[in-house]
Design a protein around this motif. Sequence first.
Motif, PDB file in Angstrom:
ATOM      1  N   LEU A 294       3.190  -0.401  -3.863  1.00  0.00           N
ATOM      2  CA  LEU A 294       2.006  -0.496  -4.703  1.00  0.00           C
ATOM      3  C   LEU A 294       1.130  -1.597  -4.138  1.00  0.00           C
ATOM      4  N   LEU A 295      -0.114  -1.232  -3.803  1.00  0.00           N
ATOM      5  CA  LEU A 295      -1.103  -2.207  -3.356  1.00  0.00           C
ATOM      6  C   LEU A 295      -2.007  -2.530  -4.532  1.00  0.00           C
ATOM      7  N   HIS A 296      -2.303  -3.802  -4.700  1.00  0.00           N
ATOM      8  CA  HIS A 296      -3.195  -4.239  -5.769  1.00  0.00           C
ATOM      9  C   HIS A 296      -4.531  -4.608  -5.149  1.00  0.00           C
ATOM     10  N   ASP A 297      -5.597  -3.946  -5.593  1.00  0.00           N
ATOM     11  CA  ASP A 297      -6.947  -4.336  -5.187  1.00  0.00           C
ATOM     12  C   ASP A 297      -7.441  -5.319  -6.242  1.00  0.00           C
ATOM     13  N   THR A 298      -7.473  -6.596  -5.872  1.00  0.00           N
ATOM     14  CA  THR A 298      -7.832  -7.615  -6.854  1.00  0.00           C
ATOM     15  C   THR A 298      -9.318  -7.593  -7.202  1.00  0.00           C
ATOM     16  N   VAL A 299     -10.115  -6.833  -6.460  1.00  0.00           N
ATOM     17  CA  VAL A 299     -11.532  -6.693  -6.802  1.00  0.00           C
ATOM     18  C   VAL A 299     -11.705  -5.687  -7.945  1.00  0.00           C
ATOM     19  N   SER A 300     -11.125  -4.482  -7.777  1.00  0.00           N
ATOM     20  CA  SER A 300     -11.280  -3.426  -8.789  1.00  0.00           C
ATOM     21  C   SER A 300     -10.158  -3.453  -9.828  1.00  0.00           C
ATOM     22  N   GLN A 301      -9.116  -4.236  -9.573  1.00  0.00           N
ATOM     23  CA  GLN A 301      -7.898  -4.281 -10.398  1.00  0.00           C
ATOM     24  C   GLN A 301      -7.118  -2.969 -10.351  1.00  0.00           C
ATOM     25  N   GLU A 302      -7.400  -2.160  -9.349  1.00  0.00           N
ATOM     26  CA  GLU A 302      -6.703  -0.887  -9.184  1.00  0.00           C
ATOM     27  C   GLU A 302      -5.333  -1.121  -8.534  1.00  0.00           C
ATOM     28  N   ILE A 303      -4.323  -0.377  -9.002  1.00  0.00           N
ATOM     29  CA  ILE A 303      -3.004  -0.362  -8.375  1.00  0.00           C
ATOM     30  C   ILE A 303      -2.906   0.956  -7.606  1.00  0.00           C
ATOM     31  N   ILE A 304      -2.687   0.859  -6.298  1.00  0.00           N
ATOM     32  CA  ILE A 304      -2.746   2.035  -5.431  1.00  0.00           C
ATOM     33  C   ILE A 304      -1.365   2.313  -4.835  1.00  0.00           C
ATOM     34  N   PRO A 305      -0.761   3.460  -5.180  1.00  0.00           N
ATOM     35  CA  PRO A 305       0.502   3.831  -4.538  1.00  0.00           C
ATOM     36  C   PRO A 305       0.245   4.216  -3.079  1.00  0.00           C
ATOM     37  N   TRP A 306       1.121   3.767  -2.192  1.00  0.00           N
ATOM     38  CA  TRP A 306       0.937   4.051  -0.776  1.00  0.00           C
ATOM     39  C   TRP A 306       2.303   4.298  -0.156  1.00  0.00           C
ATOM     40  N   GLN A 307       2.415   5.366   0.611  1.00  0.00           N
ATOM     41  CA  GLN A 307       3.648   5.666   1.333  1.00  0.00           C
ATOM     42  C   GLN A 307       3.482   5.167   2.759  1.00  0.00           C
ATOM     43  N   MET A 308       4.531   4.549   3.315  1.00  0.00           N
ATOM     44  CA  MET A 308       4.494   4.148   4.721  1.00  0.00           C
ATOM     45  C   MET A 308       5.887   4.261   5.330  1.00  0.00           C
ATOM     46  N   THR A 309       5.915   4.741   6.551  1.00  0.00           N
ATOM     47  CA  THR A 309       7.157   4.823   7.318  1.00  0.00           C
ATOM     48  C   THR A 309       7.098   3.719   8.361  1.00  0.00           C
ATOM     49  N   VAL A 310       8.172   2.901   8.395  1.00  0.00           N
ATOM     50  CA  VAL A 310       8.174   1.690   9.213  1.00  0.00           C
ATOM     51  C   VAL A 310       9.364   1.710  10.163  1.00  0.00           C
ATOM     52  N   LEU A 311       9.087   1.502  11.450  1.00  0.00           N
ATOM     53  CA  LEU A 311      10.125   1.305  12.459  1.00  0.00           C
ATOM     54  C   LEU A 311      10.206  -0.181  12.763  1.00  0.00           C
ATOM     55  N   TRP A 312      11.443  -0.670  12.963  1.00  0.00           N
ATOM     56  CA  TRP A 312      11.583  -2.093  13.293  1.00  0.00           C
ATOM     57  C   TRP A 312      12.797  -2.304  14.176  1.00  0.00           C
ATOM     58  N   HIS A 313      12.616  -3.191  15.132  1.00  0.00           N
ATOM     59  CA  HIS A 313      13.702  -3.677  15.977  1.00  0.00           C
ATOM     60  C   HIS A 313      13.370  -5.133  16.291  1.00  0.00           C
ATOM     61  N   PRO A 314      14.374  -6.025  16.247  1.00  0.00           N
ATOM     62  CA  PRO A 314      14.077  -7.457  16.445  1.00  0.00           C
ATOM     63  C   PRO A 314      13.357  -7.762  17.764  1.00  0.00           C
ATOM     64  N   GLN A 315      13.632  -7.006  18.818  1.00  0.00           N
ATOM     65  CA  GLN A 315      12.979  -7.282  20.105  1.00  0.00           C
ATOM     66  C   GLN A 315      11.632  -6.572  20.257  1.00  0.00           C
ATOM     67  N   HIS A 316      11.355  -5.576  19.406  1.00  0.00           N
ATOM     68  CA  HIS A 316      10.147  -4.772  19.590  1.00  0.00           C
ATOM     69  C   HIS A 316       9.157  -4.875  18.434  1.00  0.00           C
ATOM     70  N   GLY A 317       9.522  -5.567  17.373  1.00  0.00           N
ATOM     71  CA  GLY A 317       8.598  -5.790  16.268  1.00  0.00           C
ATOM     72  C   GLY A 317       8.487  -4.621  15.303  1.00  0.00           C
ATOM     73  N   VAL A 318       7.433  -4.680  14.506  1.00  0.00           N
ATOM     74  CA  VAL A 318       7.207  -3.729  13.417  1.00  0.00           C
ATOM     75  C   VAL A 318       6.163  -2.698  13.849  1.00  0.00           C
ATOM     76  N   GLN A 319       6.423  -1.450  13.500  1.00  0.00           N
ATOM     77  CA  GLN A 319       5.464  -0.386  13.777  1.00  0.00           C
ATOM     78  C   GLN A 319       5.384   0.523  12.554  1.00  0.00           C
ATOM     79  N   VAL A 320       4.164   0.726  12.043  1.00  0.00           N
ATOM     80  CA  VAL A 320       3.949   1.686  10.968  1.00  0.00           C
ATOM     81  C   VAL A 320       3.643   3.021  11.642  1.00  0.00           C
ATOM     82  N   THR A 321       4.575   3.978  11.518  1.00  0.00           N
ATOM     83  CA  THR A 321       4.419   5.250  12.228  1.00  0.00           C
ATOM     84  C   THR A 321       3.661   6.278  11.400  1.00  0.00           C
ATOM     85  N   GLN A 322       3.615   6.073  10.088  1.00  0.00           N
ATOM     86  CA  GLN A 322       2.906   7.013   9.222  1.00  0.00           C
ATOM     87  C   GLN A 322       2.595   6.285   7.923  1.00  0.00           C
TER      88      GLN A 322
END
Length: 177
Positions: free
Chosen positions: A139-167
């Motif tokens: 849930l993302l909060h837009d503090t300007v509009s006070q809207e709560i926005i559901p968001w889906q994200m797929t995250v890949l992570w490896h300690p040597q390669h960092g974070v990647q949002v794939t979708q």
Amino acid sequence: DIDDVGHKYYLELELEDVLDKDSTVNCTAEVLYHLGNKNIAPDVQFTLEGEPKNTDEADNIFYNRIKNLEKELVAENIPDSHGNVPPEMEPIRLLAWVASGYVIWQNSTENTKLQLAQIKHVKQVKRSDEYLEFDYMILLHDTVSQEIIPWQMTVLWHPQHGVQVTQDSRQPKHASG
């Protein structure tokens, strides 16, 4: 104001380590919001004075703990309604925080102020390679509009390669339930 291009901001800020509040790094940045097309992420150029604190040890401990789980990790409501995050879920929250930073940057305008409010659901996805993959509903909060926005994200992570949002994709309001 840059004619026919957009608005450019010059920032000077201090970045604070989320785990060690005494560890800070100075940062200067230029942010350009493009005129008209809201589908273009702001251009960001930044310079750090010094190095952020090394997290290799904590990253490797977390990585090995998750890699050695017998069943894929599943969790909900981080933090809970009282703002509590179980200590073993703190790395999952920090990973979502970093990944959501990418989503926020890609979807920001001059009229939004988005921040991660909560992980509604996270599920580890089984992989045959060395990466960890997590499917998040945040849930993302837009503090300007006070809207709560559901968001889906797929995250890949490896300690040597960092974070990647794939979708990632904004979800309809009812998806947050």
